[in-house]
Design an enzyme around this catalytic site. Sequence first.
Site, short mmCIF file in Angstrom:
data_model
loop_
_atom_site.label_atom_id
_atom_site.label_comp_id
_atom_site.label_asym_id
_atom_site.label_seq_id
_atom_site.Cartn_x
_atom_site.Cartn_y
_atom_site.Cartn_z
N LEU A 286 0.80 -1.23 0.00
CA LEU A 286 0.00 0.00 0.00
C LEU A 286 0.83 1.28 0.00
O LEU A 286 0.30 2.37 0.15
CB LEU A 286 -1.00 0.01 1.17
CG LEU A 286 -1.89 -1.23 1.30
CD1 LEU A 286 -2.80 -1.09 2.50
CD2 LEU A 286 -2.69 -1.46 0.02
N ASP B 84 25.24 -8.41 7.24
CA ASP B 84 25.61 -9.54 6.39
C ASP B 84 27.10 -9.54 6.07
O ASP B 84 27.76 -10.58 6.11
CB ASP B 84 24.81 -9.51 5.09
CG ASP B 84 25.17 -10.65 4.17
OD1 ASP B 84 25.13 -11.82 4.60
OD2 ASP B 84 25.52 -10.38 3.00
#
Length: 150
Positions: free
Chosen positions: A75, A126
Amino acid sequence: MPDFSHLDADGTAQMVDVGHKPVVKRTATASGQLICQASTIQALKDQALPKGDALTVARIAGIQAAKQTPALVPLCHSLPLSVVEIDFQVGDTTVTITATVKTTAQTGVEMEALTAVSVAALTLYDMCKAVDKTMRIEGVHVTAKEKEAA
Protein backbone atom coordinates in the site's frame (compact mmCIF):
# COMPACT_ATOMS: atom_id res chain seq x y z
CA MET A 1 -14.88 1.69 14.08
CA PRO A 2 -12.04 4.26 14.19
CA ASP A 3 -11.14 5.99 10.93
CA PHE A 4 -8.07 4.21 9.52
CA SER A 5 -6.79 5.66 6.26
CA HIS A 6 -5.77 2.25 4.89
CA LEU A 7 -9.17 0.64 5.45
CA ASP A 8 -12.34 1.24 3.48
CA ALA A 9 -15.83 1.40 5.05
CA ASP A 10 -15.99 -2.42 5.12
CA GLY A 11 -12.57 -2.78 6.80
CA THR A 12 -10.82 -3.91 3.61
CA ALA A 13 -7.22 -2.81 3.12
CA GLN A 14 -6.80 -0.13 0.49
CA MET A 15 -4.23 2.32 -0.81
CA VAL A 16 -4.85 5.84 0.46
CA ASP A 17 -5.98 8.29 -2.23
CA VAL A 18 -3.56 11.22 -2.12
CA GLY A 19 -4.85 12.73 -5.36
CA HIS A 20 -6.39 15.71 -3.57
CA LYS A 21 -3.14 16.64 -1.81
CA PRO A 22 -0.87 19.34 -3.25
CA VAL A 23 2.47 18.42 -4.84
CA VAL A 24 5.15 19.76 -2.48
CA LYS A 25 8.85 19.22 -1.81
CA ARG A 26 9.21 16.58 0.89
CA THR A 27 12.22 15.35 2.83
CA ALA A 28 12.47 12.60 5.42
CA THR A 29 15.45 11.45 7.44
CA ALA A 30 15.75 8.20 9.37
CA SER A 31 18.55 6.62 11.35
CA GLY A 32 19.51 3.41 13.09
CA GLN A 33 22.56 1.68 14.51
CA LEU A 34 24.55 -1.47 14.03
CA ILE A 35 26.09 -2.43 17.38
CA CYS A 36 29.18 -4.63 17.14
CA GLN A 37 32.55 -5.44 18.67
CA ALA A 38 35.43 -2.95 18.51
CA SER A 39 37.43 -5.44 16.45
CA THR A 40 34.63 -5.47 13.85
CA ILE A 41 34.76 -1.68 13.63
CA GLN A 42 38.53 -1.86 13.10
CA ALA A 43 38.12 -4.41 10.31
CA LEU A 44 35.45 -2.19 8.77
CA LYS A 45 37.72 0.87 8.91
CA ASP A 46 40.66 -1.10 7.50
CA GLN A 47 38.47 -2.60 4.76
CA ALA A 48 39.69 -5.96 6.03
CA LEU A 49 36.34 -7.78 6.12
CA PRO A 50 36.16 -11.04 4.16
CA LYS A 51 33.35 -9.67 1.97
CA GLY A 52 35.11 -6.39 1.12
CA ASP A 53 34.15 -2.72 1.39
CA ALA A 54 31.02 -3.01 3.52
CA LEU A 55 30.21 0.70 3.74
CA THR A 56 30.17 1.19 -0.03
CA VAL A 57 28.02 -1.89 -0.57
CA ALA A 58 25.66 -0.86 2.27
CA ARG A 59 25.30 2.64 0.79
CA ILE A 60 24.31 1.21 -2.59
CA ALA A 61 21.95 -1.29 -0.92
CA GLY A 62 20.25 1.51 1.02
CA ILE A 63 19.77 3.61 -2.12
CA GLN A 64 18.36 0.63 -4.03
CA ALA A 65 16.06 -0.21 -1.12
CA ALA A 66 14.59 3.28 -0.97
CA LYS A 67 13.80 3.04 -4.68
CA GLN A 68 12.12 -0.36 -4.14
CA THR A 69 10.02 0.58 -1.10
CA PRO A 70 6.65 0.29 -2.89
CA ALA A 71 7.56 -3.27 -3.91
CA LEU A 72 8.39 -4.16 -0.29
CA VAL A 73 5.77 -2.29 1.75
CA PRO A 74 2.15 -3.04 0.82
CA LEU A 75 0.00 0.00 0.00
CA CYS A 76 3.03 2.32 -0.21
CA HIS A 77 2.87 4.84 -3.07
CA SER A 78 5.46 4.88 -5.85
CA LEU A 79 7.27 8.20 -5.69
CA PRO A 80 9.75 9.97 -7.94
CA LEU A 81 12.76 10.19 -5.63
CA SER A 82 15.03 13.12 -6.36
CA VAL A 83 17.83 11.95 -4.06
CA VAL A 84 18.69 9.29 -1.50
CA GLU A 85 21.66 10.09 0.71
CA ILE A 86 23.16 7.48 3.04
CA ASP A 87 25.66 8.53 5.70
CA PHE A 88 27.64 6.42 8.17
CA GLN A 89 29.11 7.60 11.47
CA VAL A 90 31.53 4.95 12.66
CA GLY A 91 32.09 4.92 16.43
CA ASP A 92 34.03 2.60 18.72
CA THR A 93 31.37 -0.14 18.73
CA THR A 94 28.60 1.33 16.57
CA VAL A 95 27.84 2.35 13.05
CA THR A 96 25.07 4.94 12.90
CA ILE A 97 23.30 4.88 9.57
CA THR A 98 21.38 7.95 8.41
CA ALA A 99 19.27 8.15 5.27
CA THR A 100 17.79 11.32 3.83
CA VAL A 101 15.29 10.99 1.01
CA LYS A 102 13.74 13.79 -1.05
CA THR A 103 10.87 14.00 -3.51
CA THR A 104 8.38 16.43 -4.96
CA ALA A 105 5.08 14.60 -4.60
CA GLN A 106 1.70 14.34 -2.90
CA THR A 107 2.87 12.17 -0.02
CA GLY A 108 5.95 11.83 2.16
CA VAL A 109 9.09 9.72 1.92
CA GLU A 110 9.53 8.49 5.49
CA MET A 111 8.92 4.87 4.47
CA GLU A 112 11.69 5.18 1.88
CA ALA A 113 14.08 6.63 4.48
CA LEU A 114 13.25 3.87 6.98
CA THR A 115 13.67 1.19 4.31
CA ALA A 116 17.01 2.65 3.23
CA VAL A 117 18.36 2.60 6.80
CA SER A 118 17.02 -0.90 7.45
CA VAL A 119 18.52 -2.45 4.33
CA ALA A 120 21.83 -0.62 4.75
CA ALA A 121 21.99 -2.00 8.31
CA LEU A 122 21.11 -5.51 7.13
CA THR A 123 23.81 -5.28 4.46
CA LEU A 124 26.42 -4.22 7.02
CA TYR A 125 25.28 -7.08 9.25
CA ASP A 126 25.61 -9.54 6.39
CA MET A 127 29.06 -8.30 5.42
CA CYS A 128 30.36 -8.36 9.01
CA LYS A 129 28.73 -11.56 10.29
CA ALA A 130 31.75 -13.71 9.47
CA VAL A 131 33.80 -11.83 12.08
CA ASP A 132 31.14 -10.92 14.66
CA LYS A 133 28.33 -13.14 15.92
CA THR A 134 27.20 -10.61 18.55
CA MET A 135 25.97 -7.80 16.30
CA ARG A 136 22.53 -6.29 16.57
CA ILE A 137 20.53 -3.62 14.78
CA GLU A 138 18.78 -1.06 16.96
CA GLY A 139 16.78 2.11 16.99
CA VAL A 140 15.61 2.48 13.40
CA HIS A 141 13.35 5.53 13.45
CA VAL A 142 12.34 8.70 11.60
CA THR A 143 14.33 11.65 12.86
CA ALA A 144 12.90 14.44 10.67
CA LYS A 145 10.16 15.20 8.15
CA GLU A 146 9.84 18.43 6.19
CA LYS A 147 7.66 19.79 3.45
CA GLU A 148 7.66 23.07 1.55
CA ALA A 149 5.82 24.49 -1.42
CA ALA A 150 7.12 23.17 -4.73
